[in-house]
Design a protein around this motif. Structure first.
Motif, mmCIF file in Angstrom:
data_model
loop_
_atom_site.group_PDB
_atom_site.id
_atom_site.type_symbol
_atom_site.label_atom_id
_atom_site.label_comp_id
_atom_site.label_asym_id
_atom_site.label_seq_id
_atom_site.Cartn_x
_atom_site.Cartn_y
_atom_site.Cartn_z
ATOM 1 N N ARG A 1 0.827 -1.205 0.000
ATOM 2 C CA ARG A 1 0.000 0.000 0.000
ATOM 3 C C ARG A 1 0.868 1.265 0.000
ATOM 4 N NH1 ARG A 1 -2.987 -1.120 4.241
ATOM 5 N NH2 ARG A 1 -4.522 -2.287 3.075
ATOM 6 N N THR A 2 1.918 1.276 0.798
ATOM 7 C CA THR A 2 2.740 2.483 0.921
ATOM 8 C C THR A 2 3.574 2.735 -0.324
ATOM 9 O OG1 THR A 2 2.879 2.199 3.308
ATOM 10 C CG2 THR A 2 4.529 3.600 2.298
ATOM 11 N N VAL A 3 4.214 1.710 -0.838
ATOM 12 C CA VAL A 3 5.091 1.887 -1.989
ATOM 13 C C VAL A 3 4.304 2.211 -3.252
ATOM 14 C CG1 VAL A 3 6.708 0.672 -3.503
ATOM 15 C CG2 VAL A 3 6.919 0.464 -1.032
ATOM 16 N N ALA A 4 3.173 1.562 -3.435
ATOM 17 C CA ALA A 4 2.434 1.722 -4.685
ATOM 18 C C ALA A 4 1.500 2.915 -4.696
ATOM 19 C CB ALA A 4 1.635 0.454 -4.974
ATOM 20 N N ILE A 5 0.959 3.289 -3.551
ATOM 21 C CA ILE A 5 -0.063 4.333 -3.553
ATOM 22 C C ILE A 5 0.486 5.691 -3.146
ATOM 23 C CG2 ILE A 5 -2.196 5.100 -2.447
ATOM 24 C CD1 ILE A 5 -3.126 2.254 -2.435
ATOM 25 N N SER A 6 1.140 5.747 -2.012
ATOM 26 C CA SER A 6 1.561 7.064 -1.514
ATOM 27 C C SER A 6 3.002 7.029 -1.012
ATOM 28 C CB SER A 6 0.623 7.517 -0.387
ATOM 29 O OG SER A 6 0.647 6.566 0.656
ATOM 30 N N PRO A 7 3.964 7.042 -1.931
ATOM 31 C CA PRO A 7 5.361 6.975 -1.509
ATOM 32 C C PRO A 7 5.941 8.310 -1.032
ATOM 33 C CG PRO A 7 5.240 6.956 -3.886
ATOM 34 C CD PRO A 7 3.829 6.969 -3.373
ATOM 35 N N SER A 8 5.199 9.034 -0.217
ATOM 36 C CA SER A 8 5.710 10.293 0.324
ATOM 37 C C SER A 8 6.613 9.985 1.522
ATOM 38 C CB SER A 8 4.558 11.199 0.753
ATOM 39 O OG SER A 8 3.896 10.635 1.866
ATOM 40 N N MET A 9 7.384 10.954 1.938
ATOM 41 C CA MET A 9 8.284 10.757 3.078
ATOM 42 C C MET A 9 7.504 10.479 4.360
ATOM 43 S SD MET A 9 11.291 10.561 2.096
ATOM 44 C CE MET A 9 12.258 10.715 3.571
ATOM 45 N N ASP A 10 6.358 11.106 4.522
ATOM 46 C CA ASP A 10 5.542 10.866 5.716
ATOM 47 C C ASP A 10 5.045 9.424 5.767
ATOM 48 O OD1 ASP A 10 5.852 13.463 6.613
ATOM 49 O OD2 ASP A 10 3.941 14.160 5.779
ATOM 50 N N SER A 11 4.532 8.931 4.645
ATOM 51 C CA SER A 11 4.013 7.561 4.641
ATOM 52 C C SER A 11 5.138 6.544 4.783
ATOM 53 C CB SER A 11 3.202 7.294 3.367
ATOM 54 O OG SER A 11 4.010 7.400 2.229
ATOM 55 N N VAL A 12 6.301 6.834 4.214
ATOM 56 C CA VAL A 12 7.444 5.928 4.362
ATOM 57 C C VAL A 12 7.929 5.923 5.802
ATOM 58 C CG1 VAL A 12 9.846 5.525 3.671
ATOM 59 C CG2 VAL A 12 8.125 6.064 1.944
ATOM 60 N N ALA A 13 7.923 7.078 6.463
ATOM 61 C CA ALA A 13 8.332 7.138 7.868
ATOM 62 C C ALA A 13 7.357 6.367 8.759
ATOM 63 C CB ALA A 13 8.425 8.594 8.322
ATOM 64 N N ILE A 14 6.079 6.498 8.480
ATOM 65 C CA ILE A 14 5.085 5.745 9.250
ATOM 66 C C ILE A 14 5.254 4.250 9.006
ATOM 67 C CG2 ILE A 14 2.609 5.277 9.452
ATOM 68 C CD1 ILE A 14 2.176 8.300 8.912
ATOM 69 N N LEU A 15 5.479 3.868 7.748
ATOM 70 C CA LEU A 15 5.704 2.467 7.432
ATOM 71 C C LEU A 15 6.947 1.943 8.151
ATOM 72 C CD1 LEU A 15 5.066 -0.103 5.809
ATOM 73 C CD2 LEU A 15 6.520 0.830 3.987
#
Length: 114
Positions: free
Chosen positions: A71-85
């Motif tokens: 979900r994170t890589v394909a949909i919303s690869p922003s720095m915020d979503s990557v940090a949460i992941l």
């Protein structure tokens, strides 16, 4: 837009599968524990229940991490979503290591003693 919906659906299916794995593993372990208790072997039943629960948690956590990554890589690869992941993966990895240490008495990188 349709690709995002498809990937989101895959992530949701992964989340559902992870939760189902944990729930079914818990239920199966509870059934085994009750059976062993009625046979008069509650101590062995408890040990089997714990191992079943640990296995279900480990597998369920792996599936949940995979769906989060998709979900994170394909949909919303922003720095915020990557940090949460990254935070979620760290917490789940620590939990997995703790479960392996608890159940097997060794760290995941240590060889299995025979």
């Amino acid at each position: 837009m349709q690709l995002q919906n498809f990937i989101n659906a895959i992530g949701d299916i992964g989340d559902l599968a992870g939760v189902l794995i944990i729930a079914i593993g818990f239920a199966w372990g509870a059934v085994q524990f009750v059976r062993a208790t009625f046979k008069g072997d509650a101590e062995t039943g408890y040990a089997k229940f714990r191992m079943q629960l640990v296995r279900a948690l480990l597998l369920g956590l792996e599936v949940l991490v995979a769906s989060d990554i998709i979900r994170t890589v394909a949909i919303s690869p922003s720095m915020d979503s990557v940090a949460i992941l990254a935070a979620i993966v760290l917490i789940r990895t620590f939990l997995s290591w703790s479960l392996i240490l608890e159940s097997e008495g060794r760290w995941p990188w240590q060889p299995i003693s025979k």
